[in-house]
Design an enzyme around this catalytic site. Sequence first.
Site, PDB file in Angstrom:
ATOM      1  N   LYS A 126       0.870  -1.178   0.000  1.00 50.69           N
ATOM      2  CA  LYS A 126       0.000   0.000   0.000  1.00 50.69           C
ATOM      3  C   LYS A 126       0.908   1.229   0.000  1.00 50.69           C
ATOM      4  O   LYS A 126       2.064   1.146   0.441  1.00 50.69           O
ATOM      5  CB  LYS A 126      -0.856  -0.007   1.281  1.00 50.69           C
TER       6      LYS A 126
ATOM      7  N   GLY B  11     -25.881   2.448   2.662  1.00 53.08           N
ATOM      8  CA  GLY B  11     -25.004   3.051   1.659  1.00 53.08           C
ATOM      9  C   GLY B  11     -25.457   2.743   0.252  1.00 53.08           C
ATOM     10  O   GLY B  11     -25.299   1.621  -0.236  1.00 53.08           O
TER      11      GLY B  11
ATOM     12  N   GLY C 143     -24.227   4.000  -2.505  1.00 53.05           N
ATOM     13  CA  GLY C 143     -23.183   4.566  -3.373  1.00 53.05           C
ATOM     14  C   GLY C 143     -22.896   3.644  -4.544  1.00 53.05           C
ATOM     15  O   GLY C 143     -23.762   2.880  -4.982  1.00 53.05           O
TER      16      GLY C 143
HETATM   17  P1  NAD Z   1     -19.265   5.363  -2.283  1.00 57.09           P
HETATM   18  O1  NAD Z   1     -18.575   6.532  -1.678  1.00 57.09           O
HETATM   19  O2  NAD Z   1     -19.607   5.407  -3.728  1.00 57.09           O
HETATM   20  O3  NAD Z   1     -20.611   5.063  -1.486  1.00 57.09           O
HETATM   21  C1  NAD Z   1     -20.728   5.127  -0.116  1.00 57.09           C
HETATM   22  C2  NAD Z   1     -22.133   5.622   0.184  1.00 57.09           C
HETATM   23  O4  NAD Z   1     -22.326   5.589   1.606  1.00 57.09           O
HETATM   24  C3  NAD Z   1     -22.386   7.050  -0.269  1.00 57.09           C
HETATM   25  O5  NAD Z   1     -23.594   7.095  -1.005  1.00 57.09           O
HETATM   26  C4  NAD Z   1     -22.486   7.826   1.038  1.00 57.09           C
HETATM   27  O6  NAD Z   1     -23.354   8.936   0.960  1.00 57.09           O
HETATM   28  C5  NAD Z   1     -23.018   6.774   1.967  1.00 57.09           C
HETATM   29  N1  NAD Z   1     -22.794   7.032   3.391  1.00 57.09           N
HETATM   30  C6  NAD Z   1     -21.740   7.621   3.993  1.00 57.09           C
HETATM   31  N2  NAD Z   1     -21.938   7.672   5.326  1.00 57.09           N
HETATM   32  C7  NAD Z   1     -23.124   7.071   5.573  1.00 57.09           C
HETATM   33  C8  NAD Z   1     -23.871   6.800   6.742  1.00 57.09           C
HETATM   34  N3  NAD Z   1     -23.443   7.174   7.941  1.00 57.09           N
HETATM   35  N4  NAD Z   1     -25.051   6.159   6.622  1.00 57.09           N
HETATM   36  C9  NAD Z   1     -25.522   5.796   5.403  1.00 57.09           C
HETATM   37  N5  NAD Z   1     -24.857   6.040   4.255  1.00 57.09           N
HETATM   38  C10 NAD Z   1     -23.682   6.671   4.338  1.00 57.09           C
HETATM   39  O7  NAD Z   1     -18.353   4.106  -1.928  1.00 57.09           O
HETATM   40  P2  NAD Z   1     -18.393   2.681  -2.629  1.00 57.09           P
HETATM   41  O8  NAD Z   1     -17.377   2.651  -3.679  1.00 57.09           O
HETATM   42  O9  NAD Z   1     -19.799   2.320  -2.935  1.00 57.09           O
HETATM   43  O10 NAD Z   1     -17.860   1.754  -1.439  1.00 57.09           O
HETATM   44  C11 NAD Z   1     -18.713   1.395  -0.371  1.00 57.09           C
HETATM   45  C12 NAD Z   1     -17.885   0.720   0.700  1.00 57.09           C
HETATM   46  O11 NAD Z   1     -17.263  -0.458   0.154  1.00 57.09           O
HETATM   47  C13 NAD Z   1     -16.744   1.586   1.234  1.00 57.09           C
HETATM   48  O12 NAD Z   1     -16.582   1.300   2.600  1.00 57.09           O
HETATM   49  C14 NAD Z   1     -15.536   1.091   0.463  1.00 57.09           C
HETATM   50  O13 NAD Z   1     -14.326   1.260   1.182  1.00 57.09           O
HETATM   51  C15 NAD Z   1     -15.855  -0.391   0.303  1.00 57.09           C
HETATM   52  N6  NAD Z   1     -15.252  -1.008  -0.871  1.00 57.09           N
HETATM   53  C16 NAD Z   1     -15.508  -0.524  -2.113  1.00 57.09           C
HETATM   54  C17 NAD Z   1     -14.941  -1.127  -3.230  1.00 57.09           C
HETATM   55  C18 NAD Z   1     -15.242  -0.632  -4.630  1.00 57.09           C
HETATM   56  O14 NAD Z   1     -14.954  -1.346  -5.597  1.00 57.09           O
HETATM   57  N7  NAD Z   1     -15.824   0.533  -4.803  1.00 57.09           N
HETATM   58  C19 NAD Z   1     -14.088  -2.236  -3.063  1.00 57.09           C
HETATM   59  C20 NAD Z   1     -13.862  -2.733  -1.768  1.00 57.09           C
HETATM   60  C21 NAD Z   1     -14.444  -2.105  -0.689  1.00 57.09           C
END
Ligand code: NAD
Length: 368
Positions: free
Chosen positions: A80, A180, A182
């Site tokens: 990392k 979430g 997202g």
């Molecule tokens: P993202 O930022 O697109 O989505 C996260 C969502 O969570 C957002 O819509 C945000 O508004 C919401 N959020 C934040 N705080 C919140 C709360 N207190 N209550 C409810 N909703 C809340 O992120 P993502 O890419 O969708 O990733 C989601 C999770 O998965 C993260 O923890 C990330 O580290 C993990 N992750 C993502 C990937 C990937 O490929 N994107 C891979 C491994 C792990």
Amino acid sequence: MFTFERLYAEGHEEIVFFSDTTCNLKAIIAIHNTVLGPALGGTRMWPYGSEDEAIEDVLRLSKGMTYKAAVSGLNLGGGKAVIIGDPKKDKSEALFRSYGRYLESLNGRYITAEDVNIGVEDIEHVFTETTNVVGVAKMHGGSGNPSPYTARGVYRGMEAAAVKVFGERSLKDKTVSLQGAGSVGRFLGELLYESGAKVFVTDINETNIEKFKSLVPNAEVVGIDDIYDVDADIYAPCALGATVNDKTIDRLKCKIVCGAANNQLAEWRHGDILKEKNILYAPDYLINAGGLMNVSIEFEGWSDTKATRMVDTIFDTTLKIFKISDEQNIPVYKATDVLAESRIESIRKIQARYLGDTSHRFPGRKKR
Ligand code: NAD
């Protein structure tokens, strides 16, 4: 303060500090373990309060990548990088290109990708100077957005958990509380909708909720804090880490915890408590590895078919971990570490003998 003792305490191989005063670059790369292959892990940019904080973060995160790659069956090690700086003020083309030049000097021992506060355009600058980078744009032979693959892996993990808890793989008529909406949450919501599951969703961002509802028309929106009280079969944390904690654990009514967020257990003991409560925990760092699997094949030529096939292995691996957990009567989070460590150890052992020059076995391919 950094010491060699700290480096060796958790088995790290190497830590590298790069600085370039011409563009204000301060980067630290930690390589935890390269038994399985080159260390892969993203670069994050963060305005750390101190250098010690940055070192602790990079050491912790790089070790996590070793375990994630190992349990996912990837021929990759764990590493990392962190860039100390304010992403709003300190980003520049020169900074990322300088960083890329330093990465190139590691000769492929560390491969980077996007992470917190690093976007595709930053990675493109790094890519100008080194090929030891994944997650580049599709037009450059990259794999594009990892989120659909991460969501697919989480979905496969849910299916495996359903086999164990409900005796069948199908998620039809199951209820899921999804925290979430997202990038990953949205794709996961779609897969659940298609499978006939019912989703309860929450998000702090109204726009994301609206987008989610357009894709999952029968989703029921619940309040930010109410998500822990929903009487659903599965709780899927897809927003933040550490949401299984002292304040929430007694409120969870689900039979399965399975989501995309990293480090879902606030402390390891919460994994023990889930086991005592008979709530099955799907190992977060395996089931959210779909994105990592997706970028990992960029070197051999990315294709959707290859990525999908690899992500689908999460189903069987999750079942394998549940079996270890049962056989050894240990919580799932420990069983996941057992599987990762045993793979690294077994491969370390076969490397002990000298077999001559084997490079002819990989004609036309750069052996990493
Ligand atoms: P993202 O930022 O697109 O989505 C996260 C969502 O969570 C957002 O819509 C945000 O508004 C919401 N959020 C934040 N705080 C919140 C709360 N207190 N209550 C409810 N909703 C809340 O992120 P993502 O890419 O969708 O990733 C989601 C999770 O998965 C993260 O923890 C990330 O580290 C993990 N992750 C993502 C990937 C990937 O490929 N994107 C891979 C491994 C792990």
